[in-house]
Design a protein around this motif. Sequence first.
Motif, PDB file in Angstrom:
ATOM      1  N   MET A 160      -6.149  -1.777  -4.280  1.00 52.79           N
ATOM      2  CA  MET A 160      -5.760  -1.381  -5.446  1.00 52.79           C
ATOM      3  C   MET A 160      -5.996   0.191  -5.580  1.00 52.79           C
ATOM      4  SD  MET A 160      -4.929  -4.149  -7.158  1.00 52.79           S
ATOM      5  CE  MET A 160      -5.103  -3.479  -8.723  1.00 52.79           C
ATOM      6  N   GLY A 161      -4.911   0.948  -5.296  1.00 49.06           N
ATOM      7  CA  GLY A 161      -4.991   2.302  -4.991  1.00 49.06           C
ATOM      8  C   GLY A 161      -5.780   2.964  -4.211  1.00 49.06           C
ATOM      9  N   GLU A 162      -5.990   2.134  -2.936  1.00 49.52           N
ATOM     10  CA  GLU A 162      -7.031   2.661  -1.734  1.00 49.52           C
ATOM     11  C   GLU A 162      -6.119   3.454  -1.039  1.00 49.52           C
ATOM     12  OE1 GLU A 162     -10.757   1.820  -0.078  1.00 49.52           O
ATOM     13  OE2 GLU A 162      -9.669   1.199  -2.000  1.00 49.52           O
ATOM     14  N   PRO A 163      -6.794   4.483  -0.450  1.00 43.95           N
ATOM     15  CA  PRO A 163      -5.971   5.502   0.272  1.00 43.95           C
ATOM     16  C   PRO A 163      -5.506   4.918   1.880  1.00 43.95           C
ATOM     17  CG  PRO A 163      -8.121   6.353  -0.276  1.00 43.95           C
ATOM     18  CD  PRO A 163      -7.940   4.970  -0.914  1.00 43.95           C
ATOM     19  N   LEU A 164      -4.342   5.187   2.072  1.00 40.96           N
ATOM     20  CA  LEU A 164      -3.744   4.423   3.200  1.00 40.96           C
ATOM     21  C   LEU A 164      -4.671   4.262   4.489  1.00 40.96           C
ATOM     22  CD1 LEU A 164      -1.358   3.119   4.704  1.00 40.96           C
ATOM     23  CD2 LEU A 164      -0.502   5.435   5.237  1.00 40.96           C
ATOM     24  N   GLU A 165      -5.411   5.586   4.616  1.00 40.06           N
ATOM     25  CA  GLU A 165      -6.549   5.304   5.763  1.00 40.06           C
ATOM     26  C   GLU A 165      -7.346   4.211   5.547  1.00 40.06           C
ATOM     27  OE1 GLU A 165      -9.145   8.897   7.830  1.00 40.06           O
ATOM     28  OE2 GLU A 165      -8.995   8.909   5.737  1.00 40.06           O
ATOM     29  N   ASN A 166      -7.680   4.148   4.721  1.00 40.41           N
ATOM     30  CA  ASN A 166      -8.770   2.867   4.367  1.00 40.41           C
ATOM     31  C   ASN A 166      -8.086   1.538   4.515  1.00 40.41           C
ATOM     32  OD1 ASN A 166     -10.719   4.856   3.711  1.00 40.41           O
ATOM     33  ND2 ASN A 166     -10.771   4.388   1.833  1.00 40.41           N
ATOM     34  N   VAL A 167      -6.956   1.548   4.063  1.00 38.43           N
ATOM     35  CA  VAL A 167      -6.133   0.212   4.144  1.00 38.43           C
ATOM     36  C   VAL A 167      -5.798  -0.094   5.670  1.00 38.43           C
ATOM     37  CG1 VAL A 167      -3.817  -0.835   3.829  1.00 38.43           C
ATOM     38  CG2 VAL A 167      -5.018   0.406   1.968  1.00 38.43           C
ATOM     39  N   VAL A 168      -5.484   1.006   6.419  1.00 37.06           N
ATOM     40  CA  VAL A 168      -5.166   0.836   7.907  1.00 37.06           C
ATOM     41  C   VAL A 168      -6.544   0.282   8.451  1.00 37.06           C
ATOM     42  CG1 VAL A 168      -4.732   2.017  10.075  1.00 37.06           C
ATOM     43  CG2 VAL A 168      -3.028   2.290   8.129  1.00 37.06           C
TER      44      VAL A 168
ATOM     45  N   LYS B  19      -2.687  10.152   5.054  1.00 34.86           N
ATOM     46  CA  LYS B  19      -3.942   9.208   4.896  1.00 34.86           C
ATOM     47  C   LYS B  19      -4.220   8.987   3.587  1.00 34.86           C
ATOM     48  CE  LYS B  19      -5.494  10.414   9.796  1.00 34.86           C
ATOM     49  NZ  LYS B  19      -6.427  11.168  10.374  1.00 34.86           N
ATOM     50  N   GLN B  20      -4.336   9.858   2.738  1.00 35.21           N
ATOM     51  CA  GLN B  20      -4.822   9.834   1.111  1.00 35.21           C
ATOM     52  C   GLN B  20      -3.937   9.454   0.388  1.00 35.21           C
ATOM     53  OE1 GLN B  20      -7.944  10.326   0.880  1.00 35.21           O
ATOM     54  NE2 GLN B  20      -7.979  10.844   3.019  1.00 35.21           N
TER      55      GLN B  20
END
Length: 305
Positions: A237-245, A264-265
Amino acid sequence: MSKLDLTSDPISEQAAYWFALLLEGNESAEDRKEFARWIDQDPRHKDAFSQIDRLWSGSSSLDFSPANPIGRRAVLGGSLAAILLAAGWGTMRYRPFADMTTDTGQRREVTLPGNNGRSILASNTAISFVSDRGVPGVEIHSGEAWFEHNADRGDFFVVAKGGKSWSAGGRFDVAAYNNDVTVIAQTNSLQLELSGAGYSVPQGNALSYRGAEVVKPSYRIDVASALAWREGQLIFMGEPLENVVAILERWQQGKIMVLGDHLKQRPVTLVVDLGRLHTVLPVLAKVLQVDVSQFTEYLTVIRDV
């Protein structure tokens, strides 16, 4: 020369990006000039790239001049997977002392020692059963585990990277990746012991630490989303792409590289079915309007269009 480690060495990660770009064969003249400048910046750059090229083609000679359009490797019968497997991607790390492990993409339910309850292990997790002055517990070597602790069986603890989380009964989760640990109190409060100090984690809260230091004191968390992996989902939920990856990499083979700090953000809101992980990256490409290039099943690069 030391073993190539793309997972933690930024120079090797940059080298992997350049190799993947040149392997694709669509690099521009400016790309080649930028690549040559990068090579000249530091002798370690050339060494890292040469390691990858040797692993790919068996060749130790390469012309790094900007006038040489390297393009697609002539030995496509080889496999970039060899590079990435050598770096430890796509393989379960050897853990000779772990009592229970899971492979990539696997979830596993286990019974806790002394009939203290049960645990569900996430992908790529390794645990051992331990005790402290007669009190049973679990040590997480790496990965993530959710616990349902029977209160009538007495205290129970989980050790992870130097910290010890004590439970008097209830449900909680401990995730230990690299040197970062996050403890989530789902239906009970937890007491964390770390470097001689004590910390309380109330129900519905999490706490994160790295090494001997608490980096994020007790904070409210969406427990249902954070623990959805137990039911076969990942919820962002609105997580930075870097964390998702980083989370996706825990559940599938290979490395996903995101190029550019701004990208990434970029926030991502997404629900992922762990049984259909192969559909995630195409969806990200469409929703975020980015380029997702999958060079093999072991290397994917995400960059702005």
